[in-house]
Design an enzyme around this catalytic site. Structure first.
Site, PDB file in Angstrom:
ATOM      1  CB  SER A 126      -0.895   0.085   1.216  1.00  0.00           C
ATOM      2  OG  SER A 126      -1.568   1.373   1.498  1.00  0.00           O
TER       3      SER A 126
ATOM      4  CE1 TYR B  72      -4.336  -1.946   4.742  1.00  0.00           C
ATOM      5  CE2 TYR B  72      -3.149   0.257   4.395  1.00  0.00           C
ATOM      6  CZ  TYR B  72      -3.857  -1.026   3.934  1.00  0.00           C
ATOM      7  OH  TYR B  72      -4.117  -1.185   2.495  1.00  0.00           O
TER       8      TYR B  72
END
Length: 260
Positions: free
Chosen positions: A153, A166
């Site tokens: 990401s 995350y």
């Protein structure tokens, strides 16, 4: 969701995809929706045979049933992953490629995220990727000229606040992918994609349509969020012979957020 820009999303016609993955046998995780689903469908259009894996059995894919397989497994369960990988290899006579698109999000502050939630994010995003890669490795090595594409990401490159769990999990995917790119060469090429915000159920679960347009889009040089197919096109390149001299890279497909 897109804005009126001079850089609209690219939607390839079948003629532009024809044969690019002919003969490839690819397992795609997270294939029930979002980026994983877009990858599974695009790879089929490009000529691959595709095993679509998710926590719950993905909906049927388009095209001849002989060219795809839907399978159900929790990627945090190594035994379930091994069974699913074997099922895919048995159906297609082996595996040439793997795309790890399965993942979950977390937006808690670092001093508020529960230990249980922290462990869950790491377990799915990082350890789950490890489980699938390791389970698929014997089949990939046996095939030769195999590929792994792991989805990290933009948060793994440049984190925001409220993304500690995350971002940590996705940064781990980058480091893990670089390590196995060295360890598993030359038979297996391993690359990582770092998407920016993409119009998926996971992203829409965290933002309203107005927020995506007014707050998120302006963070990007292209002034919009991405579409799942745009990430799928990057995965297609990294899973094809076109990228035969590419391994160990981290490719930001993020509309310019990581430099903007």
């Amino acid at each position: 969701m897109t804005s009126n820009t001079s850089h609209p999303p690219f939607h390839p016609a079948d003629a532009q995809l024809s044969g690019r993955l002919a003969g490839r046998r690819v397992l795609v995780t997270g294939a029930a929706s979002g980026i994983g689903r877009a990858i599974a469908e695009l790879f089929l259009r490009a000529g691959a045979q595709v095993a679509a894996l998710d926590l719950r059995r993905p909906a049927d894919l388009p095209g001849e049933a002989s060219r795809w397989l839907a399978c159900e497994a929790d990627i945090t369960d190594p035994q379930a992953v091994e069974r699913a990988v074997q099922q895919a290899a048995d159906k297609f006579g082996g595996l040439d490629g793997l795309v790890n698109a399965a993942g979950i999000a977390n937006t808690d502050w670092a001093d508020a995220v529960s230990l249980q939630d922290w462990k869950r994010v790491i377990d799915v995003n990082l350890t789950g990727t490890f489980n699938v890669c390791r389970a698929a490795l014997p089949a990939l090595r046996a095939a030769g000229a195999a590929t792994i594409v792991n989805l990290s990401s933009g948060q793994g490159l440049q984190p925001f606040k409220q993304r500690s769990a995350y971002a940590a999990s996705k940064a781990g995917v980058i480091a893990f992918s670089k390590s196995i790119a060295m360890e598993w060469a030359p038979l297996v090429r391993v690359n990582t994609i770092c998407p920016g915000a993409v119009d998926t159920p996971m992203v829409r679960g965290g933002y309203s349509a107005d927020a995506l347009r007014a707050q998120v889009g302006p963070r990007y040089a292209l002034e919009r969020i991405g579409e799942p197919q745009e990430i799928a096109m990057a995965a297609l390149y990294l899973s094809s012979a076109e990228s035969s001299f590419v391994t160990g890279i981290v490719l930001a497909v993020d509309g310019g957020r990581s430099y903007h």
